[in-house]
Design a protein around this motif. Structure first.
Motif, PDB file in Angstrom:
ATOM      1  N   LEU A 133      50.521  40.202  46.595  1.00  0.00           N
ATOM      2  CA  LEU A 133      50.881  38.870  46.342  1.00  0.00           C
ATOM      3  C   LEU A 133      50.426  38.270  44.770  1.00  0.00           C
ATOM      4  O   LEU A 133      51.169  37.431  44.376  1.00  0.00           O
ATOM      5  CB  LEU A 133      50.276  38.028  47.302  1.00  0.00           C
ATOM      6  CG  LEU A 133      50.962  38.220  48.588  1.00  0.00           C
ATOM      7  CD1 LEU A 133      49.869  37.559  49.820  1.00  0.00           C
ATOM      8  CD2 LEU A 133      52.164  37.941  48.610  1.00  0.00           C
ATOM      9  N   LEU A 134      49.434  38.962  44.135  1.00  0.00           N
ATOM     10  CA  LEU A 134      49.129  38.540  42.997  1.00  0.00           C
ATOM     11  C   LEU A 134      49.996  38.551  41.968  1.00  0.00           C
ATOM     12  O   LEU A 134      50.507  37.435  41.195  1.00  0.00           O
ATOM     13  CB  LEU A 134      47.992  39.304  42.721  1.00  0.00           C
ATOM     14  CG  LEU A 134      47.309  38.654  41.399  1.00  0.00           C
ATOM     15  CD1 LEU A 134      46.627  37.489  41.385  1.00  0.00           C
ATOM     16  CD2 LEU A 134      46.293  39.610  40.630  1.00  0.00           C
ATOM     17  N   TRP A 194      43.518  43.152  48.772  1.00  0.00           N
ATOM     18  CA  TRP A 194      44.401  42.513  49.653  1.00  0.00           C
ATOM     19  C   TRP A 194      43.615  41.110  50.039  1.00  0.00           C
ATOM     20  O   TRP A 194      44.172  40.039  49.823  1.00  0.00           O
ATOM     21  CB  TRP A 194      44.760  43.145  50.723  1.00  0.00           C
ATOM     22  CG  TRP A 194      45.658  42.232  51.820  1.00  0.00           C
ATOM     23  CD1 TRP A 194      45.253  41.800  52.981  1.00  0.00           C
ATOM     24  CD2 TRP A 194      47.165  41.957  51.483  1.00  0.00           C
ATOM     25  NE1 TRP A 194      46.207  41.052  53.437  1.00  0.00           N
ATOM     26  CE2 TRP A 194      47.320  41.080  52.548  1.00  0.00           C
ATOM     27  CE3 TRP A 194      47.921  42.272  50.390  1.00  0.00           C
ATOM     28  CZ2 TRP A 194      48.575  40.702  52.778  1.00  0.00           C
ATOM     29  CZ3 TRP A 194      48.968  41.528  50.625  1.00  0.00           C
ATOM     30  CH2 TRP A 194      49.574  40.875  51.525  1.00  0.00           C
ATOM     31  N   ALA A 195      42.529  41.175  50.528  1.00  0.00           N
ATOM     32  CA  ALA A 195      41.503  39.981  51.025  1.00  0.00           C
ATOM     33  C   ALA A 195      41.114  39.152  49.718  1.00  0.00           C
ATOM     34  O   ALA A 195      40.927  37.918  49.873  1.00  0.00           O
ATOM     35  CB  ALA A 195      40.525  40.513  51.543  1.00  0.00           C
ATOM     36  N   GLY A 196      41.145  39.685  48.492  1.00  0.00           N
ATOM     37  CA  GLY A 196      40.822  38.864  47.454  1.00  0.00           C
ATOM     38  C   GLY A 196      41.914  38.196  46.788  1.00  0.00           C
ATOM     39  O   GLY A 196      42.015  37.490  45.573  1.00  0.00           O
ATOM     40  N   GLY A 197      43.014  38.307  47.465  1.00  0.00           N
ATOM     41  CA  GLY A 197      44.177  37.354  47.032  1.00  0.00           C
ATOM     42  C   GLY A 197      44.786  38.222  46.006  1.00  0.00           C
ATOM     43  O   GLY A 197      46.106  37.849  45.469  1.00  0.00           O
ATOM     44  N   ALA A 198      44.478  39.289  45.634  1.00  0.00           N
ATOM     45  CA  ALA A 198      45.272  40.148  44.662  1.00  0.00           C
ATOM     46  C   ALA A 198      46.296  40.771  45.588  1.00  0.00           C
ATOM     47  O   ALA A 198      46.959  40.212  46.290  1.00  0.00           O
ATOM     48  CB  ALA A 198      44.354  40.983  43.934  1.00  0.00           C
ATOM     49  N   GLN A 247      38.682  50.887  51.196  1.00  0.00           N
ATOM     50  CA  GLN A 247      37.676  49.929  50.708  1.00  0.00           C
ATOM     51  C   GLN A 247      38.461  48.854  49.874  1.00  0.00           C
ATOM     52  O   GLN A 247      38.486  47.664  49.701  1.00  0.00           O
ATOM     53  CB  GLN A 247      36.434  50.127  50.640  1.00  0.00           C
ATOM     54  CG  GLN A 247      35.697  48.746  50.575  1.00  0.00           C
ATOM     55  CD  GLN A 247      34.183  49.030  50.233  1.00  0.00           C
ATOM     56  OE1 GLN A 247      33.926  49.646  49.201  1.00  0.00           O
ATOM     57  NE2 GLN A 247      33.113  48.218  51.010  1.00  0.00           N
ATOM     58  N   ARG A 255      36.158  41.489  38.193  1.00  0.00           N
ATOM     59  CA  ARG A 255      35.420  40.985  39.489  1.00  0.00           C
ATOM     60  C   ARG A 255      35.059  41.977  40.226  1.00  0.00           C
ATOM     61  O   ARG A 255      34.185  41.841  41.064  1.00  0.00           O
ATOM     62  CB  ARG A 255      36.563  40.189  39.867  1.00  0.00           C
ATOM     63  CG  ARG A 255      36.214  39.324  41.086  1.00  0.00           C
ATOM     64  CD  ARG A 255      37.207  38.008  41.386  1.00  0.00           C
ATOM     65  NE  ARG A 255      37.378  37.561  39.884  1.00  0.00           N
ATOM     66  CZ  ARG A 255      38.366  36.383  39.840  1.00  0.00           C
ATOM     67  NH1 ARG A 255      38.811  35.762  40.678  1.00  0.00           N
ATOM     68  NH2 ARG A 255      38.366  35.941  38.540  1.00  0.00           N
ATOM     69  N   VAL A 256      35.954  43.117  40.329  1.00  0.00           N
ATOM     70  CA  VAL A 256      35.727  44.321  41.256  1.00  0.00           C
ATOM     71  C   VAL A 256      34.414  44.961  41.238  1.00  0.00           C
ATOM     72  O   VAL A 256      33.470  45.017  41.960  1.00  0.00           O
ATOM     73  CB  VAL A 256      36.793  45.323  41.159  1.00  0.00           C
ATOM     74  CG1 VAL A 256      36.246  46.249  42.044  1.00  0.00           C
ATOM     75  CG2 VAL A 256      38.049  44.825  41.946  1.00  0.00           C
ATOM     76  N   ALA A 275      31.297  42.347  41.679  1.00  0.00           N
ATOM     77  CA  ALA A 275      31.100  42.344  43.124  1.00  0.00           C
ATOM     78  C   ALA A 275      30.357  43.521  43.577  1.00  0.00           C
ATOM     79  O   ALA A 275      29.498  43.398  44.312  1.00  0.00           O
ATOM     80  CB  ALA A 275      32.426  41.958  43.634  1.00  0.00           C
ATOM     81  N   GLY A 317      41.721  47.067  50.688  1.00  0.00           N
ATOM     82  CA  GLY A 317      41.361  46.057  51.359  1.00  0.00           C
ATOM     83  C   GLY A 317      40.987  44.891  50.567  1.00  0.00           C
ATOM     84  O   GLY A 317      41.313  43.670  50.788  1.00  0.00           O
ATOM     85  N   GLU A 318      39.893  45.231  49.779  1.00  0.00           N
ATOM     86  CA  GLU A 318      39.362  44.132  48.927  1.00  0.00           C
ATOM     87  C   GLU A 318      40.416  43.540  48.067  1.00  0.00           C
ATOM     88  O   GLU A 318      40.479  42.168  47.841  1.00  0.00           O
ATOM     89  CB  GLU A 318      38.286  44.798  47.953  1.00  0.00           C
ATOM     90  CG  GLU A 318      37.463  43.955  47.329  1.00  0.00           C
ATOM     91  CD  GLU A 318      36.568  44.637  46.539  1.00  0.00           C
ATOM     92  OE1 GLU A 318      36.657  46.043  46.274  1.00  0.00           O
ATOM     93  OE2 GLU A 318      35.668  44.265  45.774  1.00  0.00           O
TER      94      GLU A 318
END
Ligand code: HEM
Ligand code: ATP
Ligand code: ATP
Ligand code: MG
Ligand code: MG
Lengths: 221, 243, 202, 221, 202
Positions: D25-26, D18-22, D12, D71-72, D75, D15-16
């Motif tokens: 790519l971050l 990745w989806a959070g834009g970290a 999880q 943030r993690v 959230a 996935g978070e």
């Protein structure tokens, strides 16, 4: 355009900045961080430190504006406050500007005001130019916050914020960063740079609120 | 005038013959320009000897990079004000092309810079930095659009970014005049007209025009694909609504 | 997709407070609704019905001007109150500061203390929202309805998280508002507690 | 201790990220930011850049760990996921460790892997030591993420996070930062520094999960 | 402060699934409740009642072991399911990935597709949670109850945001669970829809 809602937006944002742990205290955290980690990382050669000092603060300002504002607009979207603000009848751009200004006041300005201290810690000589630089940090920081607000508002819609916001905000920061850095050096062009810095800040103040407003309306859609 | 073009049907009919024409002209102009540039014109030792021939790619790429950003911003503006769908399709199609041309400008500039300035990259050079950031803007534009859940939202978000980011273009154009830069001053597009020797100027202009044609042709091709895409999506939605 | 029909009862004399025609909305390639028309005159109430995910919240947002419809138009004759799932409370705000902020923002002159006691928030008036119970949060947001007289109320599941007394209170507020010539649009699951002038089933 | 919930927590979190834009790519965003803003700020003298380069990356790692993890955990508290994880029956420390590890994997490791590139951009000479440094960044980054996790978990309880997290996490970072920086210099003590760095990371891995677990249980209370 | 009393009906043969004695809680200098005792045996249900802010959610969290009571003890004889206001959904998770994640975490073998269709989530099965409607989010979280058999269910306002059909579904789930020898503690405002074995009024 009634001023009351705009004042309220400003007041709520100030309260938020304070309660969120930003506010007048955040710069202290930044200072502690920069003063401790940077010399640890790059060594304590006074020459190097002096060269690096002014730049570190620009970077810190840019980062603080990004991190702060991203959280602000994301929270507004998630807790429903954005919906309320968009229904006040005053232009969303005025509300966005008031909020951004409040956050700059709470975190960006204190950082600028304390900048002579950081410069001294980083081995700069005490001189009037430190005060002049503080003013420049204040001015440039304002532009950072407003452009950062555009990036943050745009990325509040999508949750892939992290990467996106830096891709979006960085290019907007460039003119300010260039003029800001230039105006603290002795090289050619450094005399007129503060003027260009001021111009770029004015431009940000004039344009960014509308872009933020459009982006926020999009986030509510 | 906008509304005339704004009709997708009319655009499809127009681009049906205009796009091939653009490709043909592009082949001719770029072919002649490159042939002249690479083999015919004398080399210029002041600009690094034979390496200066990269100019015939670098300069058109630089022009097109800036022009494509401006085109994207203008299209975004038109879409934002008048909501003509074709303008949005155009802006969306221009972005990847602009990114490619910007990348070419950066790459050729670096390749040229190594022998002439002795460095691939100069961090505080306003021109290089602002071109690099234009590249980021193109990428950011595409990423932003891709991360929106509806087409309408993608269009709005993209338009905001494209318009705001347009401040970068004048900065690029005037950076060499405003700041001390390794880069040479403008010598073709200046207030007093071109200052370049004719042997270089004509092939360069031809090549520039050729790139413009290639760009125009590719934009139309991408736009046609996008229009087909949207038609299919619309038909699908209709089917689902009825079914 | 419109399975219910609005009853075309028009207001006594004045024009409608709120009217919409031909509303259609698509979300993620799914058509939520098409051809929704509705109108509310002074003293009228409208209840939105539909199963989970039918599009009630989306329709309310369109009526409030927050979301743009794919097709159709909305006309509001005056300002409205908005009360939805997300209460718009910041974690650090207390019921008193929240209502104080909005009463200043709207330039309203109502007495904060009386609003707080009407909403049953005397005791937690100074507890930050992050410590409030679910019902107390809802009551705080509902308090906004009392800060200023506004012709239209838009309520998304107004009874959520309220106890029996809170439910009666909301019902009373709605009835007072309707008697006073206001209009109400509400998305409600189950019993509405009042007899709506019309219903829209999505 | 069944491994399935821990694996799920890990999954999880990935996935978070990745989806959070970290995610993978971050670091690119960070790279762009650091590579661009820092030289703009501090000038481009190759000597200075080379001196500053390694330190900048340490600071970037520290910042990325703080920002990400705050943030993690925030959230998790707000959306109720924390309540679920605390009721899985496996120790909260294992869940916290899995999550933190996932976020390091998604953002910290790529940053370390790309570090030779940044070093080259900052005028370092290409040599095998760049690869060795990448490994050190990976190791030190892991410690940063685990200590940062403690600060983030503590500040998830109170919402005056901003300041608190830096005040809490910074002191925890210092040993790692010292040994990390030392192990990249040529000075005295630089041979044994990597060993100390590894030891400080091991210590973080051993201690931080329990501190995180305690803080998270406090946040749910 | 305990205004209601638990009815001391014990389970058929086995010991209680869940029992608590002398629970007391203070929040922000305010005594929420003291001396609360309760016990649930197989097939029994308990409904928590009380006005907004009375402490129902707090009591549930204490029973689940999330919050430490000021006084008193809780004994649970087995694992429990937790379903509260905050659904535990990440914005990027879809109903399918969310339920898939927890079914793997718990090592359950139930069929995802049948759970999704039982909860009425066939259509939005692959829509990320940030786009789901309020009821769809609740249904997703409710789906966790079906992933694994667990003796105790703790439900905080389980009917919130559900349409009539969803409410019936939850009722059915609860009744099935009770028939199967499970126990339920639920905080409910208004009608519970089933006859609880006992009630605690805070
Ligand atoms: C990565 C590095 C470089 C970048 C980003 C870059 C960017 C640009 C841009 C944006 C233009 C268009 C300017 C305008 O029309 O006003 C341009 C033109 C030009 N560049 Fe570069 N350039 C780079 C390196 C170089 C190098 C190394 C040389 C040769 C020493 C060079 C020579 C030229 C020339 C001759 C022009 C035409 C200028 C004119 O006539 O207006 N560039 N470049
Ligand atoms: N990006 C998307 N992709 C697919 N479906 C979407 C998307 N965005 C929204 N939806 C769907 O649109 C609908 C939105 O419904 P809305 O929130 O208006 O429902 P509602 O009638 O208020 O339901 P509830 O009673 O549960 O509150 C949902 O069915 C949701 O799944
Ligand atoms: N720090 C605090 N200071 C003062 N009061 C507090 C604090 N934290 C919690 N409370 C109070 O404790 C109570 C918590 O109640 P809880 O959420 O358990 O209520 P509930 O019975 O579930 O109510 P509802 O029906 O509204 O969901 C609230 O009255 C809240 O105001
Ligand atoms: Mg809804
Ligand atoms: Mg509750």
């Amino acid at each position: 355009m009634r001023p009351a809602p705009i004042l309220s937006a400003f007041r709520q944002a100030l309260g938020e900045a304070w309660a969120g742990g930003a506010g007048a205290l955040l710069p202290l955290g930044f200072f502690a961080g920069a003063a401790v980690l940077v010399p640890l990382g790059i060594g304590t050669d006074p020459q190097t430190l002096r060269a690096v000092g002014p730049g570190i603060l620009w970077v810190a300002l840019a980062l603080s504006s990004l991190v702060t504002l991203e959280r602000v607009f994301q929270a507004d979207t998630e807790d429903g406050a954005l919906d309320l603000w968009l229904q006040t009848g005053v232009p969303a751009s005025a509300v966005a500007a008031a909020k951004t200004f409040a956050h700059w006041l709470a975190a960006g300005l204190p950082l600028a005001l304390l900048s002579p201290l950081l410069a001294l810690m980083f081995q700069a000589e005490a001189s009037a130019s430190l005060l002049r630089n503080a003013a420049l940090y204040g001015l440039g920081g304002l532009a950072f916050y407003f452009w950062g607000g555009v990036g943050a508002a745009l990325s509040a819609t999508v949750r892939r914020g992290g990467l996106l916001i830096s891709l979006i905000a960085l290019p907007l920061y460039v003119p300010t960063a260039i003029f800001g850095a230039l105006s603290m050096t002795q090289g050619p062009g450094s005399e007129s740079a503060p003027l260009f810095l001021a111009a770029s800040t004015l431009f940000a103040l004039a344009v960014a609120p509308f872009a933020m407003a459009a982006a926020l309306r999009l986030a509510a859609d | 005038m906008f509304s005339w073009f704004a009709n997708p049907l009319r655009f499809m009919r127009l681009s049906n013959w205009l796009a091939p024409l653009c490709y043909a002209l592009a082949a001719l102009l770029i072919g002649w320009g490159l042939w002249q540039g690479l083999w015919v014109v004398p080399k210029d030792d002041y600009q690094g000897g034979d390496i200066m021939r990269v100019m015939f790619v670098h300069v058109p790429a630089a022009w097109l990079a800036m022009a494509s950003y401006m085109a994207m911003a203008v299209m975004s503006f038109i879409w934002f004000i008048w909501r003509h769908e074709v303008a949005d399709i155009a802006a969306k199609s221009i972005a990847p092309l602009g990114a490619v041309w910007t990348a070419i400008c950066l790459a050729t500039g670096s390749i040229w810079g190594k022998p002439t300035w002795g460095t691939w990259w100069q961090w505080d050079d306003a021109r290089m930095m602002s071109v690099l950031f234009m590249f980021f803007l193109f990428l950011g534009y595409m990423a932003l659009r891709a991360s929106m859940d509806t087409r309408q939202k993608a269009a709005r978000a993209g338009a905001i970014l494209a318009m705001v980011g347009a401040i970068n273009v004048p900065l690029i154009k005037f950076s060499v005049d405003l700041f001390t830069s390794l880069h040479q001053d403008s010598s073709v597009i200046t207030a007093d007209g071109p200052k370049m020797a004719a042997v270089y100027l004509w092939p360069l202009l031809a090549s520039g025009l050729g790139h413009t044609m290639l760009f125009a042709g590719l934009t139309q091709t991408l736009m046609r694909a996008e229009i087909w895409d949207r038609r299919t999506a619309k038909a699908n939605a209709k089917l689902m609504a009825e079914g | 997709m419109l399975r219910g029909v609005t009853s075309p009862v028009s207001g006594p004399l004045s024009g409608p407070l709120l009217s919409a025609t031909g509303l259609g909305m698509i979300r993620g390639e799914r058509v939520l609704f098409t051809g929704v028309g509705l109108s509310i005159a002074a003293g009228e109430s409208l209840v939105l019905r539909g199963s989970n995910g039918a599009g009630k919240t989306t329709l309310l947002r369109i009526l409030a001007g927050l979301t743009r419809p794919e097709t159709g138009d909305v006309t509001r004759s005056g300002p409205h109150h908005w009360f939805a799932h997300r209460e718009g409370l910041k974690p650090h705000e207390t019921p008193r500061t929240h209502l104080g902020l909005w009463s200043r923002a709207w330039g309203s002159e109502s007495d904060l203390d009386s609003v707080l006691s009407r909403m049953g928030l005397k005791r937690p008036a100074d507890v930050p929202a992050r410590y409030l119970s679910a019902g107390q949060r809802r009551r705080t947001a509902l308090g906004r309805l009392l800060l200023e007289q506004r012709p239209i109320w838009m309520l998304d599941e107004p009874y959520t998280a309220l106890d029996a007394e809170g439910r009666d209170l909301v019902l009373e507020l709605i009835e007072d508002h309707l008697k006073g010539g206001g209009g109400v649009v509400a998305a409600i699951h189950g019993e509405s507690g009042f007899v709506p002038t019309s219903e829209v089933v999505l």
